[in-house]
Design an enzyme around this catalytic site. Structure first.
Site, short mmCIF file in Angstrom:
data_model
loop_
_atom_site.label_atom_id
_atom_site.label_comp_id
_atom_site.label_asym_id
_atom_site.label_seq_id
_atom_site.Cartn_x
_atom_site.Cartn_y
_atom_site.Cartn_z
N ARG A 195 23.68 68.74 19.58
CA ARG A 195 24.30 69.36 18.40
C ARG A 195 24.63 70.82 18.71
O ARG A 195 25.78 71.16 18.97
CB ARG A 195 23.36 69.24 17.19
CG ARG A 195 24.06 69.48 15.83
CD ARG A 195 24.18 70.96 15.48
NE ARG A 195 22.89 71.61 15.37
CZ ARG A 195 22.75 72.93 15.22
NH1 ARG A 195 23.81 73.71 15.18
NH2 ARG A 195 21.56 73.48 15.15
N ASP A 196 23.65 71.69 18.75
CA ASP A 196 23.91 73.09 19.06
C ASP A 196 24.47 73.23 20.47
O ASP A 196 25.34 74.06 20.74
CB ASP A 196 22.62 73.91 18.91
CG ASP A 196 22.88 75.35 18.51
OD1 ASP A 196 24.04 75.80 18.58
OD2 ASP A 196 21.93 76.04 18.12
N HIS B 152 28.31 73.30 21.40
CA HIS B 152 29.14 74.51 21.47
C HIS B 152 29.52 74.83 22.93
O HIS B 152 30.59 75.38 23.19
CB HIS B 152 28.38 75.71 20.90
CG HIS B 152 28.29 75.72 19.40
ND1 HIS B 152 29.39 75.92 18.59
CD2 HIS B 152 27.23 75.57 18.58
CE1 HIS B 152 29.00 75.90 17.32
NE2 HIS B 152 27.70 75.67 17.28
N SER C 121 19.86 83.03 14.30
CA SER C 121 21.22 82.64 14.70
C SER C 121 21.89 83.64 15.61
O SER C 121 22.77 83.29 16.39
CB SER C 121 22.08 82.45 13.44
OG SER C 121 21.43 81.67 12.48
N HIS D 90 13.79 78.41 15.24
CA HIS D 90 14.92 78.08 16.11
C HIS D 90 15.42 79.37 16.73
O HIS D 90 15.96 80.23 16.03
CB HIS D 90 16.02 77.41 15.27
CG HIS D 90 17.29 77.13 16.00
ND1 HIS D 90 17.65 75.86 16.40
CD2 HIS D 90 18.31 77.93 16.38
CE1 HIS D 90 18.83 75.89 16.99
NE2 HIS D 90 19.26 77.15 16.99
N HIS E 227 17.54 81.88 19.44
CA HIS E 227 18.70 82.10 20.31
C HIS E 227 18.35 83.20 21.31
O HIS E 227 17.45 84.00 21.08
CB HIS E 227 19.94 82.45 19.49
CG HIS E 227 20.59 81.25 18.87
ND1 HIS E 227 21.92 80.95 19.06
CD2 HIS E 227 20.10 80.27 18.08
CE1 HIS E 227 22.22 79.83 18.41
NE2 HIS E 227 21.12 79.41 17.81
#
Length: 335
Positions: free
Chosen positions: A12-13, A16, A167, A194, A196
């Site tokens: 999913r992520d 990108h 994010s 989550h 980054h």
């Protein structure tokens, strides 16, 4: 130590990293190997979630239904998860179809101060006797007390966990510790994180989250994701095992999975100058490419544009402000 749930959003992520062009073969191989490695949760879909494939955000090679069906057929013990942003995904069209295909976990996401938008989707999922999590995106933009108010709303809607999403990759470990501890003190449901990697701290921040009481952590193979990418899954699991945590994952099988992913998908993301600046400015990594393009067009420093966007506290969906920021800087440089 208590077990940790490791959720893998590579499909999913990580989409990108390949402009949402994951193939049928990519999905089939990865989901089979994820099951073999003992991953608890596999998240699948367009990089921006269910129903997000579009000209504006990028069109997926395969439909949501195709992606979910391929992975569902390979998963027995690993749970199938989706990321849902209300406004992209409708209940009657998108969410109902996904649940019919056998999705186990629905993570309903909003900007960190707009949890009200998740209510209908979470309540629908719970009404279908499926697991629902609430996700607070761009969570660095709000203090712990505000995040607490929003997380309590999510809990009241029936969600079974709340995930803080960094994010923009803007957190430092002390920030993670403080916010996770605060949420754990006021919530009756689990808290997740989550990460980054804009500042190179995705692993450190994830470990800080676990130490502070988070029981759900996200990571992607080779760190695939938007911009600087996510916490690198195989590194995260290795570090957790070294620290005494039980993930239930077979590390060597996971290392093989990561090698196959890099071979099949793309090169691992690099921590470049623009990713670092976006993390420092608190701007979503997905802005990097359009910022570079527009900055070049107007002959301004893309790093300065990113800083200006951070000053304006822009969020995903406000890409039109990139041009405005570039024009402001161009006028300042050339009165």
């Amino acid at each position: 130590m208590l077990p940790l749930i490791i959720s893998d959003p590579t499909l999913r992520d990580g989409s990108h990293a390949v402009k949402h062009q994951l193939t049928r073969e990519n999905l089939d191989l990865y989901s089979r190997m994820a099951e073999k490695a003992g991953l608890a949760v596999l998240e699948v879909g367009h990089g921006n979630g269910l129903g997000a494939s579009s000209l504006q955000l990028g069109e997926s090679l395969l439909s949501d239904e195709e992606m979910l069906s391929i992975c569902r057929s390979n998963l027995r013990h690993t749970l199938l998860s989706i990321h849902v942003i209300p406004g992209f995904a409708t209940i009657n069209r998108d969410l109902r179809a996904a649940l019919d295909l056998g999705v186990d976990i629905v993570r309903v996401a909003s900007h960190c101060t707009e949890a009200d938008l998740t209510k209908r989707h979470i309540e629908y999922v719970r009404g279908q006797n499926r697991t629902a999590y609430g996700v607070l995106m761009m969570s660095h933009m709000a203090p712990a007390e505000v995040l607490g108010i929003e997380a309590l709303k999510i809990q009241s809607y029936g969600a079974q966990a709340v995930i803080l999403m960094d994010s923009a990759g803007a957190y430092l470990p002390k920030d993670v510790t403080g916010k996770i501890q605060y949420l754990r003190s006021i919530l009756d449901i689990p808290v997740g994180f989550h990460a980054h990697n804009n500042l190179g701290l995705a692993i450190g921040n994830s470990l800080a989250a676990a130490e502070a009481g988070a029981s759900i952590l996200d990571g992607t193979a080779r760190g695939f994701g938007a911009g600087a990418g996510n916490a690198q899954l195989e590194v995260l699991v290795g570090a957790l095992h070294q620290s005494g945590w039980d993930t239930g994952i077979e590390l060597y099988a996971l290392l093989e999975l990561a090698e196959q992913a890099e071979s099949a998908f793309a090169k691992a993301p690099k921590l470049g100058s623009m990713s670092i600046v976006s993390g420092m400015a608190g701007v979503f990594s997905g802005f990097v490419k359009p910022v570079e393009r527009i900055a070049k067009e107007y002959n301004v420093d893309p790093k300065a544009v990113m800083v200006e966007l951070g000053r304006r506290k822009v969020v995903a969906g406000q890409e039109d402000l990139i041009l405005e920021a570039a024009l402001t800087l161009a006028r300042h440089d050339f009165p």
